[in-house]
Design a protein around this motif. Structure first.
Motif, PDB file in Angstrom:
ATOM      1  N   VAL A   1       7.362 -12.660  73.239  1.00 56.33           N
ATOM      2  CA  VAL A   1       7.148 -12.251  74.527  1.00 56.33           C
ATOM      3  C   VAL A   1       7.221 -13.532  75.089  1.00 56.33           C
ATOM      4  O   VAL A   1       7.127 -14.041  75.918  1.00 56.33           O
TER       5      VAL A   1
ATOM      6  N   CYS B   1       9.113 -15.023  78.536  1.00 62.67           N
ATOM      7  CA  CYS B   1       8.408 -15.665  79.449  1.00 62.67           C
ATOM      8  C   CYS B   1       8.234 -16.854  79.900  1.00 62.67           C
ATOM      9  O   CYS B   1       8.828 -17.276  81.311  1.00 62.67           O
TER      10      CYS B   1
ATOM     11  N   ILE C   1      11.856 -16.923  81.426  1.00 64.05           N
ATOM     12  CA  ILE C   1      12.326 -16.238  83.095  1.00 64.05           C
ATOM     13  C   ILE C   1      10.918 -17.455  84.205  1.00 64.05           C
ATOM     14  O   ILE C   1      12.158 -17.351  84.762  1.00 64.05           O
ATOM     15  N   GLY C   2      10.423 -18.252  83.321  1.00 63.95           N
ATOM     16  CA  GLY C   2       9.658 -19.090  84.357  1.00 63.95           C
ATOM     17  C   GLY C   2      10.761 -20.151  84.315  1.00 63.95           C
ATOM     18  O   GLY C   2      11.247 -21.066  85.602  1.00 63.95           O
TER      19      GLY C   2
END
Length: 237
Positions: free
Chosen positions: A65, A69, A72-73
């Motif tokens: 996870v 994240c 995606i950032g």
């Protein structure tokens, strides 16, 4: 009586016997009181083994996870690619009268509606005067009503043109379409009179539109000599 005898018998015992009984009674072992040991260690929780088994999947899931994240950032932080605006298509300009088959002329002077009029290609001065509302015979004496018009010229009705006005440009006469020409237009052709013009109209009415200029040879009264004079003045659309 019996009670008295029992007491007497007991009192009559031998002292030695009595001492022996006392010694025997003193050797009887009295059980000692022992305390029971109780284990006060708190029991191990039942869920602890299960938590130990789940610890590794939880750590792996949390790692995945966090990595997602972070990815995606990074993608969101990247600037958008600039897309160049579409360039307008090149416009090829052509002569308006040729592209649309219509011309625009200016009619001024003694007419009810002076100004610009739009006419089909091949129109004559009479058509322009009529489109401007018409004029008297006196005012049109100075005009050649049968002259073909060209796009952009100006017609002076009943008034002299100004000295600075350039002469009207002379354009090459447009070819007459055999499928749409009127009897008057056909009559204006060299070597074609009213009778021959009517024969041309009757031929296309009976047999359908002309498909080629050389079909004029099928018209009565048009021989090779007359056809050679007409073939460059007419067309088929």
């Amino acid at each position: 009586m019996f009670e008295t005898l029992r007491r007497k018998t007991a009192d009559d015992k031998d002292p030695r016997t009595r001492l022996r009984e006392l010694a025997t009674a003193s050797t009887v072992t009295v059980p000692e009181h022992t305390e029971e040991w109780i284990d006060e260690t708190p029991p191990e929780p039942v869920a602890r083994p299960r938590l130990k088994n789940l610890r590794l999947p939880v750590v792996v899931t949390a790692t995945v996870v966090i990595a997602a994240c972070a990815t995606i950032g990074i993608l969101v932080a990247q600037p958008d690619k600039e897309v160049p605006p579409p360039l307008p298509a090149a416009v090829v300009t052509t002569n308006t009268s040729t592209a649309t088959g219509r011309i625009v002329v200016s009619v001024v002077g003694r007419v009810p509606r002076p100004g610009l009029v739009t006419l089909p290609e091949g129109a004559r001065v009479a058509d322009a005067v009529h489109a401007a509302g018409g004029a008297s015979d006196l005012d049109t004496l100075a005009l050649n009503m049968a002259r073909r018009l060209s796009d952009g010229e100006q017609i002076y009705v009943g008034i002299p043109p100004p000295p600075e006005a350039a002469p009207a440009p002379q354009s090459k006469p447009a070819k007459i379409d055999l499928n749409t020409a009127t009897a008057a237009q056909l009559d204006s052709l060299p070597g074609v009179g009213a009778v021959t013009a009517q024969r041309i109209i009757d031929w296309r009415t009976e047999r359908g539109p002309f498909t080629a200029v050389d079909q004029l040879r099928n018209i009565d009264g048009i021989g090779e000599t007359r056809y050679s004079r007409l073939k460059d003045l007419v067309t088929v659309r």
